[in-house]
Design an enzyme around this catalytic site. Structure first.
Site, PDB file in Angstrom:
ATOM      1  N   GLY A  17       0.808  -1.217   0.000  1.00 38.85           N
ATOM      2  CA  GLY A  17       0.000   0.000   0.000  1.00 38.85           C
ATOM      3  C   GLY A  17       0.839   1.264   0.000  1.00 38.85           C
ATOM      4  CB  ALA A  81      -6.909 -11.835   0.959  1.00 41.58           C
ATOM      5  CB  SER A 133       1.916  -9.341 -10.382  1.00 38.84           C
ATOM      6  OG  SER A 133       3.031 -10.211 -10.356  1.00 38.84           O
ATOM      7  N   GLY A 134       4.324  -8.000  -8.706  1.00 37.76           N
ATOM      8  CA  GLY A 134       5.630  -7.344  -8.790  1.00 37.76           C
ATOM      9  C   GLY A 134       6.267  -7.130  -7.440  1.00 37.76           C
ATOM     10  CE  LYS A 198      -0.190 -11.775  -8.185  1.00 39.02           C
ATOM     11  NZ  LYS A 198      -0.457 -11.058  -6.944  1.00 39.02           N
ATOM     12  CG  HIS A 201       1.256 -13.831 -12.230  1.00 40.37           C
ATOM     13  ND1 HIS A 201       1.821 -13.885 -10.962  1.00 40.37           N
ATOM     14  CD2 HIS A 201       2.111 -13.087 -12.975  1.00 40.37           C
ATOM     15  CE1 HIS A 201       2.953 -13.204 -10.951  1.00 40.37           C
ATOM     16  NE2 HIS A 201       3.157 -12.720 -12.156  1.00 40.37           N
ATOM     17  CG  ASN A 202       0.552 -15.419  -7.579  1.00 46.28           C
ATOM     18  OD1 ASN A 202       0.864 -14.580  -8.418  1.00 46.28           O
ATOM     19  ND2 ASN A 202       0.331 -15.104  -6.327  1.00 46.28           N
ATOM     20  CD  GLU A 205       5.404 -15.824  -8.060  1.00 50.69           C
ATOM     21  OE1 GLU A 205       5.678 -15.920  -6.844  1.00 50.69           O
ATOM     22  OE2 GLU A 205       4.683 -14.915  -8.529  1.00 50.69           O
ATOM     23  CE1 TYR A 206       3.051 -20.085  -5.120  1.00 44.88           C
ATOM     24  CE2 TYR A 206       3.091 -22.334  -4.326  1.00 44.88           C
ATOM     25  CZ  TYR A 206       2.850 -20.997  -4.102  1.00 44.88           C
ATOM     26  OH  TYR A 206       2.429 -20.579  -2.870  1.00 44.88           O
ATOM     27  NE  ARG A 462     -14.473 -43.877 -13.929  1.00 41.94           N
ATOM     28  CZ  ARG A 462     -15.597 -43.327 -14.363  1.00 41.94           C
ATOM     29  NH1 ARG A 462     -15.924 -43.393 -15.647  1.00 41.94           N
ATOM     30  NH2 ARG A 462     -16.420 -42.721 -13.535  1.00 41.94           N
TER      31      ARG A 462
END
Length: 495
Positions: A17, A81, A133-134, A198, A201-202, A205-206, A462
Site C-alpha cells: 500500500g 485478503a 504483481s511485482g 493473478k 500467474h502465481n 510462478e510456482y 470403471r
C-alpha cells in the site's frame, strides 16, 4: 490545494500500500492515506515529502478519508485478503460511501470471494478489483495490474493505473521507470476475472521457480558445480530465450556470499520452502475444472515435500539410492541439454496456465484477451520473461488458439529441443536426482502428443467395477455401452 480534491485514497499502508501510494505521488496524483497503524501513515508522509511531486494527505479515520476525496470517490484497499476487506468496506458504508464511489480490492483475494463481494455490494457502491504483481519494488516503480469489475469504473481508474504500471517498448522489453512505453495494466473482465488471472500467474510462478531450482539441483548434484559456477551458467542463459526476472534474481542469489561464513549464502539457507496459498489455489482449480496443470501442481507438492524435513532425513538415512554408476556425463553436453529441458518445461508450464484460464473463462462466460494478459506480464510482474512477447504474438495471430503447443513458433521450439529435454530427465532419473517439475512437463507434452492414451483400459476398469459405461470408437461418442463382465453371458448392452 483544497483538501477535498485528492484523486485516490489508499487504505492500508503496509509494504504494498505504501509503495503504491508513493508510485501514484511520483506520477503527480494526490493521495489520501490511512492505516490503523499511525506510524505507517507518518512514514508514508515522510517519504512523500522527499518526492516533491503529488500531495499526500494524512487521514485520521475512514470518515476523514471520504472527506478528502473528489466525488465520485476512489478508494484502494491494501489490507489482508479475507474478512478484513469486508470490515473496511462496511465501515466506509457507515461513514457515507455512496453507490457511485469506487472501492478497489488490491490484495491477493480468492477470485470467488471477489465475485461474491460484487454481488453483496451491488447498488451500495461500485466494487472493483485490481490484482497487483511485482512485489514491493513493482508496487513502487511499476507493477503489472490486472483490473476487473465495473467497466465504466475502469474508465475512471484507467489513467492512474496505466500511469503507475510497468512499461515495455515496441519489442516487448521493459523500459526504465518514468520512460514512455506500453503500460502493463489491463481491464480483464467482470469481478473475479482479474484475481483469477493473478492466481494463475502465481501458479505459473510456482512452476517457474521449481523448474529453475531443479536445474540448479541437477548442476549441483550431477556436475558437482559450485553455486558461483551455476550462477555464471544462469547468467549466460539469461541473455537468450530463458531471459526472465526469476532467472535474473537466481543469478544474484547464487553469487551472493554469506558475510558470516564466507561461503555461498544459498548453502546456508535451509531447504524448506514456504507458500502463501495462491499456487495451491491454482492447483485445486485445475483439478476442479478438469484442466491438467501437472507442472503447477508438482511445484505445490514440491514445497509441501520440502517442509517434511524430519521425515526426509529419516528416509535419506535409511535407504541407499541405487544409481546407474556406469552412466557417463559430458559436462558441456549436459549443460546444453539442461538448458533446453528448462526452456521446454517453462513453455509447457505457461501453456498449462493459459489453458486453465481458457477453460474457466468458458465456464464463467468471461471474454478474456489472452494476448493482452501476456502483454501485461512482460514487465512489472514476477513471471516476466522474454518469451511472453512470443506468447502475446501467438494470441494476436489466433485469439481462439486452443493451446500454445499448437502455435507454430512454440511447436517448432518444442520439436527442435525435445530430445535434449528427454536426455536430461532420463539422466536425472538414472542418477537419482529429483526433477518432478521437468518430468511432469515432459509427461504433459508426451500425453498431448499421443494419439491414443491407455484411458480405454481405465474406462473398461470403471465399467467393470462400477457400471460406468464407455464409448466405442465405431459409434458416436455420446452413445454409451456397458459390458456384462460378471454375468455368464458376458455380452455388451447399449445404454
Amino acid at each position: 490545494m483544497s483538501l477535498s480534491f485528492a484523486n485516490i485514497a489508499i487504505v492500508g499502508l503496509g509494504v504494498i500500500g505504501r509503495n503504491l501510494a508513493l508510485n501514484l505521488l511520483d506520477n503527480q496524483y494526490d493521495v489520501v492515506g490511512f492505516d490503523l497503524n499511525t506510524t505507517l501513515v507518518d512514514k508514508t508522509l515522510t517519504d512523500s515529502l522527499k518526492l516533491n511531486r503529488g500531495c499526500f494527505l494524512k487521514a485520521k479515520s475512514l470518515k476523514d478519508v471520504l472527506s478528502k476525496l473528489r466525488a465520485p470517490r476512489v478508494i484502494a484497499l491494501s489490507v489482508p485478503a479475507g474478512k478484513a476487506i469486508e470490515n473496511v468496506i462496511d465501515e466506509l458504508l457507515k461513514e457515507g460511501l455512496t453507490s457511485d464511489d469506487i472501492v478497489i480490492d488490491t490484495g491477493n483475494s480468492l477470485w470467488t470471494d471477489s465475485v461474491e463481494r460484487g454481488k453483496k455490494y451491488l447498488g451500495k457502491l461500485t466494487f472493483f478489483c485490481t490484482a497487483v504483481s511485482g512485489g514491493e519494488m513493482g508496487a513502487r516503480f511499476g507493477p503489472s495490474l490486472m483490473a476487473s469489475g465495473n467497466a465504466i469504473a475502469w474508465q475512471q481508474i484507467k489513467p492512474m493505473w496505466e500511469s503507475i504500471s510497468a512499461k515495455v517498448d515496441s519489442y516487448g522489453q521493459p523500459v526504465p521507470t518514468g520512460s514512455e512505453g506500453e503500460p502493463c495494466a489491463a481491464y480483464i473482465g467482470p469481478e473475479g476475472a482479474g484475481h483469477y488471472v493473478k492466481m494463475v500467474h502465481n501458479g505459473i510462478e510456482y512452476a517457474d521457480m521449481q523448474l529453475i531450482c531443479e536445474a540448479y539441483q541437477y548442476l549441483r548434484q550431477v556436475l558437482n558445480l559450485s553455486a558461483h559456477e551455476i550462477g555464471n551458467i544462469f547468467k549466460k542463459w539469461n541473455t537468450g530465450v530463458l531471459n526472465s526476472y526469476l532467472m535474473e534474481i537466481s543469478v544474484d542469489i547464487l553469487q551472493q556470499v554469506d558475510p558470516k561464513t564466507k561461503t555461498p549464502l544459498v548453502d546456508m539457507i535451509c531447504d524448506i520452502a514456504g507458500q502463501k496459498g495462491t499456487g495451491l489455489w491454482s492447483a485445486v482449480e485445475s483439478l476442479q475444472v478438469g484442466c491438467p496443470a501437472p507442472t503447477i501442481t508438482q511445484a505445490v507438492f514440491a514445497r509441501s515435500l520440502s517442509g517434511l524435513k524430519v521425515q526426509r532425513m529419516k528416509v535419506a538415512n535409511s535407504i541407499d539410492v541405487v544409481i546407474e554408476s556406469s552412466f557417463e556425463i559430458d559436462k558441456t553436453n549436459a549443460i546444453e541439454q539442461l538448458h533446453d529441458a528448462l526452456y521446454c518445461s517453462k513453455l509447457c508450464a505457461y501453456a498449462q496456465g493459459f489453458n486453465l484460464m481458457k477453460m474457466t473463462a468458458s465456464e464463467q462466460g468471461w471474454e478474456l484477451d489472452y494476448a493482452a494478459i501476456a502483454k501485461i506480464w512482460r514487465a512489472g510482474c514476477i513471471i516476466r520473461a522474454v518469451f511472453l512477447q512470443s506468447i502475446a504474438e501467438a494470441y494476436v495471430k489466433n485469439p481462439s488458439l486452443d493451446s500454445l503447443l499448437l502455435d507454430p513458433f512454440f511447436s517448432e521450439e518444442l520439436f527442435n529441443r525435445q530430445l535434449n529435454w528427454r536426455r536430461t530427465v532420463a539422466s536425472a532419473n538414472l542418477l537419482g536426482v529429483s526433477c518432478a517439475g521437468l518430468s511432469s512437463a515432459l509427461n504433459y507434452f508426451d500425453a498431448f502428443c499421443s494419439k491414443k492414451l491407455p484411458s480405454n483400459l481405465l474406462q473398461a476398469q470403471r465399467d467393470y467395477f462400477g457400471s460406468h459405461t464407455y464409448s466405442r470408437i465405431d459409434h458416436p461418442e455420446e452413445q454409451k455401452f456397458h459390458f456384462l463382465w460378471s454375468e455368464s453371458s458376458r455380452k455388451e448392452v447399449y445404454i
